[in-house]
Scaffold this motif. Structure first.
Motif, mmCIF file in Angstrom:
data_model
loop_
_atom_site.group_PDB
_atom_site.id
_atom_site.type_symbol
_atom_site.label_atom_id
_atom_site.label_comp_id
_atom_site.label_asym_id
_atom_site.label_seq_id
_atom_site.Cartn_x
_atom_site.Cartn_y
_atom_site.Cartn_z
ATOM 1 N N ARG A 87 0.928 -1.364 -0.051
ATOM 2 C CA ARG A 87 -0.105 -0.049 0.147
ATOM 3 C C ARG A 87 1.079 1.356 -0.060
ATOM 4 O O ARG A 87 1.977 1.234 0.445
ATOM 5 N N SER A 88 0.553 2.398 -0.480
ATOM 6 C CA SER A 88 1.311 3.459 -0.507
ATOM 7 C C SER A 88 1.260 4.098 0.834
ATOM 8 O O SER A 88 0.191 4.039 1.478
ATOM 9 N N LEU A 103 4.791 3.150 12.102
ATOM 10 C CA LEU A 103 4.945 4.459 11.600
ATOM 11 C C LEU A 103 5.868 4.331 10.517
ATOM 12 O O LEU A 103 5.593 5.209 9.474
ATOM 13 N N ALA A 104 6.745 3.302 10.382
ATOM 14 C CA ALA A 104 7.677 3.320 9.155
ATOM 15 C C ALA A 104 6.806 3.070 7.793
ATOM 16 O O ALA A 104 7.333 3.451 6.718
ATOM 17 N N ALA A 105 5.785 2.563 8.108
ATOM 18 C CA ALA A 105 4.886 2.215 6.580
ATOM 19 C C ALA A 105 4.090 3.428 6.300
ATOM 20 O O ALA A 105 3.437 3.247 5.267
ATOM 21 N N ALA A 106 3.774 4.128 7.299
ATOM 22 C CA ALA A 106 2.734 5.139 6.759
ATOM 23 C C ALA A 106 3.204 6.523 6.515
ATOM 24 O O ALA A 106 4.299 6.946 7.530
ATOM 25 N N ALA A 107 2.855 7.439 5.829
ATOM 26 C CA ALA A 107 3.345 8.685 5.810
ATOM 27 C C ALA A 107 3.164 9.596 6.666
ATOM 28 O O ALA A 107 2.070 9.418 7.523
ATOM 29 N N PRO A 108 4.506 10.341 6.986
ATOM 30 C CA PRO A 108 4.350 11.359 8.267
ATOM 31 C C PRO A 108 3.131 12.320 8.364
ATOM 32 O O PRO A 108 2.568 12.687 9.227
ATOM 33 N N GLY A 109 2.488 12.555 7.040
ATOM 34 C CA GLY A 109 1.780 13.574 6.970
ATOM 35 C C GLY A 109 0.276 13.065 7.446
ATOM 36 O O GLY A 109 -0.818 13.515 7.423
ATOM 37 N N PRO A 135 -7.565 7.397 2.775
ATOM 38 C CA PRO A 135 -6.960 6.377 3.231
ATOM 39 C C PRO A 135 -7.362 5.021 2.884
ATOM 40 O O PRO A 135 -8.623 4.910 2.626
ATOM 41 N N GLU A 136 -6.681 3.815 2.573
ATOM 42 C CA GLU A 136 -7.202 2.760 2.400
ATOM 43 C C GLU A 136 -6.983 1.540 3.736
ATOM 44 O O GLU A 136 -7.803 0.724 3.776
ATOM 45 N N LEU A 213 -4.844 -8.579 2.914
ATOM 46 C CA LEU A 213 -3.658 -8.371 2.430
ATOM 47 C C LEU A 213 -3.178 -8.202 1.062
ATOM 48 O O LEU A 213 -4.148 -8.548 -0.023
ATOM 49 N N ARG A 214 -2.301 -7.187 0.667
ATOM 50 C CA ARG A 214 -2.120 -6.883 -0.534
ATOM 51 C C ARG A 214 -0.853 -7.533 -1.216
ATOM 52 O O ARG A 214 -0.520 -7.966 -2.302
ATOM 53 N N GLN A 215 0.364 -7.521 -0.464
ATOM 54 C CA GLN A 215 1.589 -8.069 -0.870
ATOM 55 C C GLN A 215 2.422 -8.822 0.173
ATOM 56 O O GLN A 215 2.299 -8.486 1.181
#
Ligand code: PMP
Length: 373
Positions: A87-88, A103-109, A135-136, A213-215
């Motif tokens: 996921r982006s 947190l490492a996977a989610a954008a800080p914004g 958000p997804e 799950l995506r990947q």
């Protein structure tokens, strides 16, 4: 059966890792004797497969999920990463107090703020769910590893689902310490880790509904229904399963001990601040702060007296500096630097509490003011 004793002194760092339970050790040792690969079709392989599937069933049942929803991983770090993979980052919204692996996977914004009581701000979540890009996936942990504050996961999940968004919950610190089920929380995936509850280190699970799950992070073999390639760590899974199958400790008794400890430290050192004292918290966790003191110095002082605690989150090796969790709660700066986490387990005794309280008094008496700036 009583768990293995910590090396020495008073061990009050269960949220970093709990002592291995004897039932887990026995299960690990027994499983180490299994020769077969769980993917082999012969009898030896089938025996190992049975062991693995028994562990899977126990883990599933501990959160009232189905065995086919359990993907064994190397721990919760990997489970969190798997939940977010593919996921982006800009489409993942995470609370500001999540573990770094989320947190490492989610954008800080895309952080969902928390209120000063340590709980996620549901009004801000509602706003974020409407923002573009939508958000997804929303990540809301069950209980914070530093403050112990229990999050309104069910409420967050219904808001997210109403907006058509999936929900991931890092349930590491709540597992075996508070009653919950996957359906009760209403989430689509749950991250678990064995070692916070007396299982072996290096094994965990993502419990996940189908189609979420995506990947995969590891590809190649078809293990774990294609979501985690590689020969399964049977011994670790068996230890994890043994903890999952055991009766969880009486958490109300732990809460009484926590309250007793907080009362005693505040009596002994009235300037002690109990972070999020009025919030619904894990029964084994207290975040205590001494204004104007340096948490690292307190941890070292207590360690010299044989008492193991952490400054904030001990899971990030060598991490020094104010915790992102306390910063998100907008704690006063003099508390931010002087907060330590006390987390114990069912073996805690009155003698341990007394030892801690007197050591806390001595630490408070000598703790120096941080240099300005
Ligand atoms: N999430 C939380 C809330 C945690 O406390 C931890 C433990 N540091 C993790 C995830 C990571 O778990 P593991 O050690 O199994 O990778």
């Amino acid at each position: 059966m009583p768990p293995a004793a910590p090396e020495r002194g008073v061990y009050f760092d269960y949220n970093a890792s709990a002592p291995l339970l004897d039932i887990a050790r026995d299960a690990v040792i027994e499983a180490m004797g299994y020769t077969g690969n769980a993917s082999s079709v012969h009898g030896c392989g089938r025996a190992t497969r049975r062991l693995l599937e028994d562990a899977r069933a126990a883990v599933a049942s501990s959160v009232s999920a189905a065995p086919q929803e359990v993907v064994f991983t190397s721990g919760a770090t990997e489970a969190n990463a798997l939940a977010c993979a593919g996921r982006s980052p800009s489409r993942i919204a995470a609370t500001a107090i999540e573990h770094d692996s989320v947190l490492a996977a989610a954008a800080p914004g895309r952080r969902i703020p928390v209120l000063s009581d340590g709980t996620v701000d549901l009004n801000r979540l509602k706003v974020l769910l409407e923002e573009e890009p939508r958000p997804e996936l929303v990540a809301v942990m069950l209980a914070n590893n530093e403050t112990g504050v229990i999050q309104p996961v069910t409420e967050a999940a219904s808001l997210a689902h109403a907006a058509g968004v999936s929900v991931h919950c890092d349930a590491v610190q709540g597992w075996r310490r508070m009653p919950f089920s996957m359906a009760g929380l209403g989430v689509d995936s749950l991250a678990l880790s064995a070692h916070k509850a007396g299982g072996p280190k290096g094994v965990g699970a993502l419990v996940v509904r189908s189609g979420i799950l995506r990947q995969a992070l590891l590809r190649g073999g078809g293990q774990e229904r294609g979501w985690r390639a590689g020969t399964e760590n049977i011994a670790a899974a068996a230890g994890f399963g043994a903890v999952a199958a055991a009766r969880p400790p009486a958490w109300t008794a732990l809460q009484a001990m926590r309250d007793k400890l907080e009362h005693a430290v505040c009596q002994a050192v009235p300037k002690t601040c109990v972070i999020a004292r009025d919030s619904d918290r894990l029964p084994n966790t207290s975040m205590l702060a001494l204004p104007g003191c340096d948490a690292e110095a307190i941890v070292i002082r207590l360690d010299l007296e044989g008492i193991a605690v952490s400054a904030g989150s001990a899971c990030s090796s060598g991490k020094v500096g104010p915790s992102h969790v306390l910063a998100a709660m907008d704690l006063a700066p003099d508390l931010l630097h002087g907060a330590i986490r006390v987390s114990f387990g069912p073996e805690v005794t009155d003698t341990d509490l007394d030892a801690f309280v007197s050591a806390w008094g001595r630490a408070a008496a000598v703790c120096g003011r941080r240099p300005a700036g």
